[in-house]
Design a protein around this motif. Structure first.
Motif, PDB file in Angstrom:
ATOM      1  N   TYR A 181     -27.450 -64.340  -9.918  1.00 31.81           N
ATOM      2  CA  TYR A 181     -26.342 -65.087 -10.513  1.00 31.81           C
ATOM      3  C   TYR A 181     -26.868 -65.939 -11.665  1.00 31.81           C
ATOM      4  CZ  TYR A 181     -27.911 -69.267  -7.959  1.00 31.81           C
ATOM      5  OH  TYR A 181     -28.643 -70.328  -7.483  1.00 31.81           O
ATOM      6  N   ASN A 234     -23.681 -70.410 -11.881  1.00 36.44           N
ATOM      7  CA  ASN A 234     -22.921 -70.671 -10.656  1.00 36.44           C
ATOM      8  C   ASN A 234     -23.239 -69.600  -9.616  1.00 36.44           C
ATOM      9  OD1 ASN A 234     -20.972 -71.022  -8.680  1.00 36.44           O
ATOM     10  ND2 ASN A 234     -19.376 -71.598 -10.159  1.00 36.44           N
ATOM     11  N   ASN A 237     -21.086 -66.642  -9.591  1.00 37.36           N
ATOM     12  CA  ASN A 237     -21.078 -65.790 -10.784  1.00 37.36           C
ATOM     13  C   ASN A 237     -22.178 -64.734 -10.669  1.00 37.36           C
ATOM     14  OD1 ASN A 237     -20.535 -64.810 -13.380  1.00 37.36           O
ATOM     15  ND2 ASN A 237     -21.979 -66.253 -14.316  1.00 37.36           N
TER      16      ASN A 237
END
Length: 420
Positions: free
Chosen positions: A243, A246, A249
């Protein structure tokens, strides 16, 4: 007929009763025999099974030849009984009525009830034994059989009914599951359990078996390079989600084995971006059987689970699905610890994040699985609040004590299960 001796008439009547018993037993045996056993033996070259399968493939003709034979024989039995009564008690109508009644009782007991009970009990061997004479009779009586079926078909059409020759062969998934349940004593316990688990794959969704978001191990691509290298070289998984900024994400899935082929100083953010594979997102409501097919079609082994709003819920792997069929065959990372700890007093300490389905399978419990997926969720749903440590309750017939709560969730639970 008057010249025929009584002994001949008695013998003919006994032969008729025996032949009627054959037709009655053959009808019951053919209808009661396990068609799947017959098909299995026929594939192995069993001659009697091949004959039986051939007869069962044309049920209308099979029933017609049996009923024609039985009707003719029973009529002959009644005629013979009348002749014997007339010979013994000439002109006595009462004796003729008694003779007819006795023959009816004999047919009922010796030619109908007894052979049918025996045929229902020993359907397979009797069906095999009857297959050869029935095939011969079917060839001999074919014109009569064809004529009877012609009238039967016309009557069925007049009633606007449809003939269904496949109703005995087609089984619904629930019927197949029941068949497997009843066949448990005829197969190894492990094989039986695996077959039953296969039927459950269509009703279990990926959110039942996924690793929740807060338990996922993932790589932060924005972290310092040394920290990323340390995490990669000490991780206990072959694939890790990556990720940026975040944790929700997810931008890729990294195969750790590919990274280990590089030198330590070659492992950096740029090389990881080149090596990682685009993430594979799936809805949380996907049935496991469907997802198993999707993994196969897409050549993937790991997927990110998202809800209806696109928010990440967790991670599911091919191994997670396979373990629902064959049981656990992977080892957990040491950092995860054991989720089931048996105590000296007989109680069991459980992780609040434990899956209810997993607990039901491991400990033979009966927690409801149509709502919350974890033990923590089930307890929170029960209280509609976060209970304090030391709180006790009874769920699904099991005594439970809250041992530890932390971060708005129940972390440790004690189960007093005397029947485990």
């Amino acid at each position: 007929m008057e010249q025929l001796p009584l002994a001949f008439l008695y013998t003919a009547l006994a032969a008729c009763l025996f032949t009627s018993a054959f037709f009655s037993g053959a009808e019951t045996a053919m209808m009661a025999v396990n068609r799947y056993k017959v098909a299995s033996k026929a594939r192995q070259g069993h001659r009697a099974a091949v004959r039986t399968q051939k007869l069962l493939s044309q049920t209308d003709k099979l029933l017609s030849v049996i009923l024609i034979g039985n009707t003719v024989i029973n009529t002959a039995s009644a005629t013979l009984s009348a002749l014997i009564a007339d010979r013994l008690f000439s002109g006595n109508d009462f004796a003729l009525g008694i003779a007819t009644l006795l023959v009816a009782i004999a047919i009922l007991i010796f030619s109908e009830a007894t052979p049918k009970v025996l045929a229902a009990t020993y359907a397979e061997p009797l069906a095999y034994a009857a297959s050869s004479p029935l095939l011969i009779l079917l060839r001999v009586l074919y014109p009569a059989v064809w004529l009877v079926n012609l009238f039967v078909s016309a009557l069925i059409k007049a009633l606007r009914l449809k003939k269904n020759n496949d109703n005995q062969q087609t089984l619904s998934p629930e019927e197949l599951r029941l068949l497997v349940l009843e066949s448990g004593r005829h197969m190894e316990k492990k094989h039986h359990t695996m077959l039953l688990n296969l039927f459950e794959l269509a009703s279990i969704t990926v959110d039942d078996v996924m690793t929740p978001r807060h338990q996922m191990e993932s790589i932060d691509l924005d972290a310092p390079t040394d920290e990323i290298r340390k995490q990669i070289f000490t991780c206990h998984h072959t694939r890790l989600p990556v990720y940026s900024c975040n944790p929700d994400n997810i931008i890729g899935i990294l195969h750790i084995r590919k990274v280990l082929s590089l030198k330590e100083d070659e492992v950096d953010q740029t090389s990881l971006r080149e090596m990682m594979r685009p993430p594979y997102f799936i809805p949380s409501s996907t049935p496991l059987f469907t997802q198993l097919q999707n993994f196969q079609e897409n050549k993937r082994r790991i997927a990110v689970v998202v809800d209806e709003y696109g928010e990440m819920q967790g991670l599911v792997t091919l191994e997670d699905i396979l373990e629902q069929v064959v049981g656990e065959f992977t080892t957990n990372a040491p950092t995860q610890g054991a989720k089931v700890l048996r105590q000296p007093d007989g109680s069991i300490l459980l992780d609040g994040a434990s899956s209810l389905r997993e607990l039901n399978r491991k400990l033979r419990l009966s927690f409801p699985v149509d709502g919350p997926k974890t033990l923590n969720g089930l307890i929170l749903e029960h209280f509609q609040d976060i209970p304090d440590a030391g709180t006790c309750l009874v769920l699904a017939g099991q005594r439970i004590e809250i041992v530890q709560t932390q971060d708005r969730s129940i972390r440790v639970v004690r189960l007093y299960a005397s029947n485990i």
